[in-house]
Design an enzyme around this catalytic site. Sequence first.
Site, short mmCIF file in Angstrom:
data_model
loop_
_atom_site.label_atom_id
_atom_site.label_comp_id
_atom_site.label_asym_id
_atom_site.label_seq_id
_atom_site.Cartn_x
_atom_site.Cartn_y
_atom_site.Cartn_z
CE LYS A 1 -5.81 -1.12 1.95
NZ LYS A 1 -4.92 -1.21 3.05
CB CYS A 2 -6.77 8.31 1.34
SG CYS A 2 -6.94 9.99 0.71
N GLY A 3 -3.84 9.25 0.40
CA GLY A 3 -2.72 10.12 0.71
C GLY A 3 -2.99 11.01 1.92
#
Length: 161
Positions: free
Chosen positions: A36-38
Amino acid sequence: MAEQLLQIPCTTIDNRESSLAELDGKAYLVVNTASKCGFTPQYKGLEALWQDYQAKGLRVAGFPCNQFGAQEPGDEGQISEFCELNYGVSFPLFKKVDVNGDNAHPLFVQLKSQAPGLLGSKGIKWNFTKFLVNGQGKVIKRYAPTTKPEDLRADIEALLG
């Protein structure tokens, strides 16, 4: 000391004891990952490197980590399913680890020791920090999370010969 890095025990995402040496590569790309990271779309680029260079001896190893913004909250089953369904990940994934602090996995302690970050920092700053390691367990280069996997191709090719 470098060869020991490849022997450090690691647990695969499906709960099997292993090590980088067991992957039997000429080069290793070790990455702390998060779902759930950029930077999560980098999974696609990491998979492309795996597909393009695994026959020549590159081993990509993903180590999920929840230490940065709680961006890897799932359990191993959820992480594995997410990576496979969303990015077609087929390279080896390992059990979720800490990369910093008192509970940092010994592999990441060794990686950071061999390749400190900016200004000699021993810490990892964010998800998708990458370490390129040769077949003898020596860290060749450390890459920032912002470095895209495709930008590693020349270094990988040079290492694989």
